[in-house]
Design an enzyme around this catalytic site. Structure first.
Site, PDB file in Angstrom:
ATOM      1  N   GLN A  82      11.290  -2.029   3.483  1.00 31.12           N
ATOM      2  CA  GLN A  82      12.085  -2.727   3.934  1.00 31.12           C
ATOM      3  C   GLN A  82      11.541  -3.709   5.023  1.00 31.12           C
ATOM      4  O   GLN A  82      10.539  -3.494   5.857  1.00 31.12           O
ATOM      5  CB  GLN A  82      13.154  -2.207   4.951  1.00 31.12           C
ATOM      6  CG  GLN A  82      14.321  -3.151   5.424  1.00 31.12           C
ATOM      7  CD  GLN A  82      15.538  -2.486   6.202  1.00 31.12           C
ATOM      8  OE1 GLN A  82      15.055  -1.772   7.144  1.00 31.12           O
ATOM      9  NE2 GLN A  82      16.503  -2.943   5.828  1.00 31.12           N
ATOM     10  N   GLU A  93       0.903  -1.112  -0.113  1.00 30.74           N
ATOM     11  CA  GLU A  93       0.110  -0.067   0.109  1.00 30.74           C
ATOM     12  C   GLU A  93       0.985   1.132   0.018  1.00 30.74           C
ATOM     13  O   GLU A  93       1.604   1.299   0.785  1.00 30.74           O
ATOM     14  CB  GLU A  93      -1.196  -0.163   1.306  1.00 30.74           C
ATOM     15  CG  GLU A  93      -1.800  -1.263   1.335  1.00 30.74           C
ATOM     16  CD  GLU A  93      -1.222  -2.468   2.026  1.00 30.74           C
ATOM     17  OE1 GLU A  93      -0.013  -2.250   2.533  1.00 30.74           O
ATOM     18  OE2 GLU A  93      -1.825  -3.511   1.955  1.00 30.74           O
TER      19      GLU A  93
END
Length: 183
Positions: A150, A131
């Protein structure tokens, strides 16, 4: 439960495919294995919210026509104060005793782009739907096949109920962004 380092992540065979065993940085938004995580890449297929008919977004009755499909070989613009869905290039096959958390990359965060804190649950498998929020009053460029976030991995004991055990609604999702859905 501790965060796994690069040596520990490398030892978990098949958790990330394709797996880049080093950080790719030069001329790109970085991706690949880092000291305490893995920088995932965003694919080239996006779903961008549109408000042509002044609809509302209802997670219990999600209307797919609110999303416009876009595909790119290079980059894409996300409109101001808008939101998009994309898939990771990498496919995940989470062990039943490891969970992951997706965080923003500072390169994008410093440009007003946020990725939500998605959880990769134990025994979940598939491509990660990412998202992406553009919080700025300007269009923002997102580069396909480059780093977008990450994932930090934590290992613990096997839980009583994994994502696979409960037949999670996003289990095995494909390599295209998957909108909200009810079970």
């Amino acid at each position: 439960m501790a965060i796994l380092n690069d040596k520990q992540i490398e030892k978990i065979d098949g958790m990330i495919t394709p797996f880049i065993d080093h950080q790719v940085e030069e001329g790109t938004v970085s991706y690949g294995l880092s000291s305490f995580g893995y920088d995932v890449r965003v694919g080239n297929q996006f779903k961008i919210f549109t408000n042509i008919n002044s609809n509302e977004v209802d997670p219990k009755d999600f209307k797919r026509e609110l999303l416009e499909d876009r595909k790119t070989d290079d980059s894409i613009l996300i409109p101001p104060n808008s939101f998009a869905l994309a898939s990771s290039v990498e496919r995940f096959n989470m062990p039943d005793n490891v969970t992951g958390l997706l965080f923003d990359k500072s390169t994008y965060r410093r440009c007003g782009v946020l990725t939500s804190g998605t959880v990769l649950e134990p025994a979940w498998e598939g491509w990660l739907t990412i998202e992406i929020s553009n919080t700025t009053p300007l269009p923002v460029r997102i580069y396909a096949n480059e780093g977008i976030g990450q994932v930090l991995f934590m290992q613990g004991g096997k839980p009583n109920l994994t994502y696979e055990d409960k037949d999670g609604k996003y289990q095995g999702q494909g390599d295209r962004p998957e909108p909200s859905r009810m079970k």
